[in-house]
Design a protein around this motif. Structure first.
Motif, PDB file in Angstrom:
ATOM      1  N   ARG A  46       0.830  -1.216   0.000  1.00 59.91           N
ATOM      2  CA  ARG A  46       0.000   0.000   0.000  1.00 59.91           C
ATOM      3  C   ARG A  46       0.858   1.258   0.000  1.00 59.91           C
ATOM      4  NH1 ARG A  46      -2.914  -2.183   4.318  1.00 59.91           N
ATOM      5  NH2 ARG A  46      -2.144  -0.467   5.626  1.00 59.91           N
ATOM      6  N   THR A  47       1.958   1.213   0.716  1.00 63.83           N
ATOM      7  CA  THR A  47       2.804   2.390   0.865  1.00 63.83           C
ATOM      8  C   THR A  47       3.565   2.729  -0.410  1.00 63.83           C
ATOM      9  OG1 THR A  47       3.093   1.899   3.221  1.00 63.83           O
ATOM     10  CG2 THR A  47       4.681   3.410   2.217  1.00 63.83           C
ATOM     11  N   HIS A  48       4.001   1.708  -1.146  1.00 63.43           N
ATOM     12  CA  HIS A  48       4.941   1.944  -2.240  1.00 63.43           C
ATOM     13  C   HIS A  48       4.407   1.639  -3.637  1.00 63.43           C
ATOM     14  CE1 HIS A  48       8.329   2.722   0.485  1.00 63.43           C
ATOM     15  NE2 HIS A  48       7.870   1.723   1.224  1.00 63.43           N
ATOM     16  N   GLN A  49       3.272   0.976  -3.756  1.00 58.06           N
ATOM     17  CA  GLN A  49       2.867   0.498  -5.078  1.00 58.06           C
ATOM     18  C   GLN A  49       2.596   1.625  -6.079  1.00 58.06           C
ATOM     19  OE1 GLN A  49      -0.733  -1.826  -4.924  1.00 58.06           O
ATOM     20  NE2 GLN A  49      -1.860  -0.308  -3.735  1.00 58.06           N
ATOM     21  N   ASP A  50       2.032   2.734  -5.627  1.00 57.14           N
ATOM     22  CA  ASP A  50       1.695   3.800  -6.572  1.00 57.14           C
ATOM     23  C   ASP A  50       2.939   4.418  -7.209  1.00 57.14           C
ATOM     24  OD1 ASP A  50      -0.966   3.392  -6.111  1.00 57.14           O
ATOM     25  OD2 ASP A  50      -1.222   5.101  -4.766  1.00 57.14           O
ATOM     26  N   ARG A  51       3.954   4.681  -6.380  1.00 62.01           N
ATOM     27  CA  ARG A  51       5.188   5.262  -6.933  1.00 62.01           C
ATOM     28  C   ARG A  51       5.907   4.282  -7.848  1.00 62.01           C
ATOM     29  NH1 ARG A  51       9.210   8.018  -2.906  1.00 62.01           N
ATOM     30  NH2 ARG A  51       9.938   8.983  -4.844  1.00 62.01           N
ATOM     31  N   LEU A  52       5.929   3.017  -7.477  1.00 60.79           N
ATOM     32  CA  LEU A  52       6.601   2.030  -8.317  1.00 60.79           C
ATOM     33  C   LEU A  52       5.845   1.831  -9.629  1.00 60.79           C
ATOM     34  CD1 LEU A  52       7.736  -0.675  -5.723  1.00 60.79           C
ATOM     35  CD2 LEU A  52       8.923   1.391  -6.500  1.00 60.79           C
ATOM     36  N   TYR A  53       4.515   1.850  -9.553  1.00 62.26           N
ATOM     37  CA  TYR A  53       3.707   1.733 -10.772  1.00 62.26           C
ATOM     38  C   TYR A  53       3.965   2.912 -11.696  1.00 62.26           C
ATOM     39  CZ  TYR A  53      -0.384   1.926 -13.809  1.00 62.26           C
ATOM     40  OH  TYR A  53      -1.210   2.012 -14.905  1.00 62.26           O
ATOM     41  N   ASP A  54       3.994   4.113 -11.133  1.00 62.36           N
ATOM     42  CA  ASP A  54       4.233   5.305 -11.949  1.00 62.36           C
ATOM     43  C   ASP A  54       5.593   5.227 -12.625  1.00 62.36           C
ATOM     44  OD1 ASP A  54       3.392   8.089 -12.719  1.00 62.36           O
ATOM     45  OD2 ASP A  54       5.248   8.584 -11.687  1.00 62.36           O
ATOM     46  N   PHE A  55       6.603   4.771 -11.891  1.00 61.26           N
ATOM     47  CA  PHE A  55       7.941   4.626 -12.471  1.00 61.26           C
ATOM     48  C   PHE A  55       7.922   3.600 -13.602  1.00 61.26           C
ATOM     49  CE2 PHE A  55      12.107   2.453 -12.433  1.00 61.26           C
ATOM     50  CZ  PHE A  55      12.911   3.506 -12.819  1.00 61.26           C
ATOM     51  N   CYS A  56       7.225   2.491 -13.394  1.00 60.76           N
ATOM     52  CA  CYS A  56       7.137   1.459 -14.431  1.00 60.76           C
ATOM     53  C   CYS A  56       6.444   1.982 -15.688  1.00 60.76           C
ATOM     54  CB  CYS A  56       6.394   0.229 -13.913  1.00 60.76           C
ATOM     55  SG  CYS A  56       7.305  -0.727 -12.687  1.00 60.76           S
ATOM     56  N   VAL A  57       5.390   2.779 -15.507  1.00 59.40           N
ATOM     57  CA  VAL A  57       4.702   3.366 -16.668  1.00 59.40           C
ATOM     58  C   VAL A  57       5.669   4.240 -17.447  1.00 59.40           C
ATOM     59  CG1 VAL A  57       2.910   4.987 -17.398  1.00 59.40           C
ATOM     60  CG2 VAL A  57       2.388   3.258 -15.675  1.00 59.40           C
ATOM     61  N   ARG A  58       6.440   5.056 -16.744  1.00 56.13           N
ATOM     62  CA  ARG A  58       7.412   5.920 -17.419  1.00 56.13           C
ATOM     63  C   ARG A  58       8.447   5.081 -18.182  1.00 56.13           C
ATOM     64  NH1 ARG A  58       4.912  10.849 -17.219  1.00 56.13           N
ATOM     65  NH2 ARG A  58       4.172  11.227 -15.107  1.00 56.13           N
ATOM     66  N   MET A  59       8.837   3.960 -17.603  1.00 55.34           N
ATOM     67  CA  MET A  59       9.892   3.152 -18.214  1.00 55.34           C
ATOM     68  C   MET A  59       9.406   2.351 -19.407  1.00 55.34           C
ATOM     69  SD  MET A  59      12.854   3.690 -16.857  1.00 55.34           S
ATOM     70  CE  MET A  59      13.775   2.240 -17.385  1.00 55.34           C
ATOM     71  N   VAL A  60       8.262   1.685 -19.281  1.00 60.37           N
ATOM     72  CA  VAL A  60       7.819   0.786 -20.356  1.00 60.37           C
ATOM     73  C   VAL A  60       6.732   1.396 -21.229  1.00 60.37           C
ATOM     74  CG1 VAL A  60       8.460  -1.250 -19.021  1.00 60.37           C
ATOM     75  CG2 VAL A  60       6.098  -0.427 -18.922  1.00 60.37           C
ATOM     76  N   GLY A  61       6.122   2.508 -20.771  1.00 57.10           N
ATOM     77  CA  GLY A  61       5.148   3.205 -21.600  1.00 57.10           C
ATOM     78  C   GLY A  61       3.868   2.462 -21.849  1.00 57.10           C
ATOM     79  N   ASP A  62       3.536   1.529 -20.972  1.00 57.61           N
ATOM     80  CA  ASP A  62       2.322   0.728 -21.170  1.00 57.61           C
ATOM     81  C   ASP A  62       1.744   0.408 -19.794  1.00 57.61           C
ATOM     82  OD1 ASP A  62       0.841  -1.946 -21.315  1.00 57.61           O
ATOM     83  OD2 ASP A  62       1.126  -1.537 -23.448  1.00 57.61           O
ATOM     84  N   ARG A  63       0.484   0.787 -19.567  1.00 59.47           N
ATOM     85  CA  ARG A  63      -0.112   0.625 -18.243  1.00 59.47           C
ATOM     86  C   ARG A  63      -0.305  -0.853 -17.866  1.00 59.47           C
ATOM     87  NH1 ARG A  63      -1.959   5.339 -15.994  1.00 59.47           N
ATOM     88  NH2 ARG A  63      -1.877   7.157 -17.368  1.00 59.47           N
ATOM     89  N   HIS A  67       1.414  -2.654 -14.762  1.00 60.32           N
ATOM     90  CA  HIS A  67       0.632  -3.354 -13.732  1.00 60.32           C
ATOM     91  C   HIS A  67       1.210  -4.742 -13.475  1.00 60.32           C
ATOM     92  CE1 HIS A  67      -2.781  -5.744 -12.155  1.00 60.32           C
ATOM     93  NE2 HIS A  67      -3.073  -4.639 -11.512  1.00 60.32           N
ATOM     94  N   ASP A  68       1.524  -5.471 -14.553  1.00 59.88           N
ATOM     95  CA  ASP A  68       2.111  -6.807 -14.405  1.00 59.88           C
ATOM     96  C   ASP A  68       3.471  -6.721 -13.727  1.00 59.88           C
ATOM     97  OD1 ASP A  68      -0.094  -7.855 -15.652  1.00 59.88           O
ATOM     98  OD2 ASP A  68       0.869  -8.112 -17.610  1.00 59.88           O
ATOM     99  N   LEU A  69       4.243  -5.706 -14.110  1.00 62.53           N
ATOM    100  CA  LEU A  69       5.573  -5.540 -13.537  1.00 62.53           C
ATOM    101  C   LEU A  69       5.515  -5.327 -12.029  1.00 62.53           C
ATOM    102  CD1 LEU A  69       7.544  -3.329 -16.087  1.00 62.53           C
ATOM    103  CD2 LEU A  69       8.369  -5.450 -15.050  1.00 62.53           C
ATOM    104  N   VAL A  70       4.592  -4.478 -11.585  1.00 67.58           N
ATOM    105  CA  VAL A  70       4.502  -4.190 -10.152  1.00 67.58           C
ATOM    106  C   VAL A  70       4.187  -5.461  -9.371  1.00 67.58           C
ATOM    107  CG1 VAL A  70       3.165  -2.967  -8.394  1.00 67.58           C
ATOM    108  CG2 VAL A  70       3.937  -1.756 -10.426  1.00 67.58           C
ATOM    109  N   GLN A  71       3.311  -6.300  -9.912  1.00 69.85           N
ATOM    110  CA  GLN A  71       3.023  -7.562  -9.238  1.00 69.85           C
ATOM    111  C   GLN A  71       4.273  -8.435  -9.146  1.00 69.85           C
ATOM    112  OE1 GLN A  71      -0.668  -9.623 -10.138  1.00 69.85           O
ATOM    113  NE2 GLN A  71      -1.409  -7.861 -11.283  1.00 69.85           N
ATOM    114  N   GLU A  72       5.029  -8.516 -10.250  1.00 67.85           N
ATOM    115  CA  GLU A  72       6.264  -9.305 -10.250  1.00 67.85           C
ATOM    116  C   GLU A  72       7.282  -8.734  -9.261  1.00 67.85           C
ATOM    117  OE1 GLU A  72       7.795  -9.488 -14.187  1.00 67.85           O
ATOM    118  OE2 GLU A  72       5.948 -10.322 -15.047  1.00 67.85           O
ATOM    119  N   ILE A  73       7.343  -7.413  -9.201  1.00 61.73           N
ATOM    120  CA  ILE A  73       8.313  -6.754  -8.319  1.00 61.73           C
ATOM    121  C   ILE A  73       8.033  -7.095  -6.864  1.00 61.73           C
ATOM    122  CG2 ILE A  73       8.972  -4.481  -7.427  1.00 61.73           C
ATOM    123  CD1 ILE A  73       8.542  -3.566 -10.470  1.00 61.73           C
TER     124      ILE A  73
END
Length: 209
Positions: A46-63, A67-73
């Protein structure tokens, strides 16, 4: 503080006190995680998922990919939390893991021929906040378009440059944190970030009417 505004010996300034408090919270959370406390892991997510998701969107350019990446992370974090040596902040360690997952996913997507888009699609800006979003007022719509322009321009950068822009200019991390995450020398971080910003400004300039 004294009347002169100088900290008395033994007192902590607000920033130092805040950092110390964050450190204590990290240690307490890590202890709970290492004991296998499921509530602790839920709190971590809950504390970190939003920031990590936002970073992943910036990196891979696909929501969806993000989303899949954050779960794997977080699966990776759960598996490796006992190996964390606490030589950096917990958030820095999380970003380091996230960076590695993003770089690996970009390599995978490149092998599959899913590279970055070459043209800015104005239509994507209209619904940048996701499918099914209600029509926005003019000001909000222009803000959405601007976010879409920035995201497109970031997607045109090479992965290393994209990562530095996302970490410094979007996430607002310090240079010390970025050095720990990227494992690059300070001079390299600063010079690459400078070139990335110049490239980003050039790309955004091409989109001006």
């Amino acid at each position: 503080m004294t009347s002169g505004g100088v900290l008395e010996i033994g007192q902590e300034g607000p920033a130092v006190a805040e950092a110390s408090d964050a450190r204590r919270q990290d240690v307490a959370l890590l202890n709970r995680l290492r004991r296998g406390d499921p509530d602790a892991f839920e709190l971590l997510v809950r504390t970190h998922q939003d920031r990590l998701y936002d970073f992943c969107v910036r990196m891979v350019g696909d929501r969806e990919e993000a989303h899949d990446l954050v779960q794997e992370i977080f699966v990776s974090v759960h598996q490796n939390v006992r190996r964390f040596r606490e030589d950096s902040k917990l958030s820095t360690w999380l970003f380091r893991i996230t960076k590695n997952h993003c770089i690996n996913r970009l390599k995978y997507l490149k092998r599959r021929g899913r590279g970055r888009s070459e043209e800015y699609d104005e239509a994507s800006a209209l619904w940048v906040d996701g499918p099914g979003a209600p029509p926005a007022p003019d000001a909000a719509l222009e803000s959405a378009r601007e976010r879409a322009r920035v995201q497109w321009a970031i997607s045109q950068l090479e992965p290393d440059a994209r990562m530095l822009v996302a970490l410094r200019d979007i996430e607002g991390l310090s240079y010390d944190e970025i050095i720990e995450i990227t494992e690059l020398p300070e001079g390299t971080v600063k010079s690459r970030l400078h070139r990335a910003r110049e490239k980003l400004a050039d790309l955004l300039g091409r989109l001006e009417p």
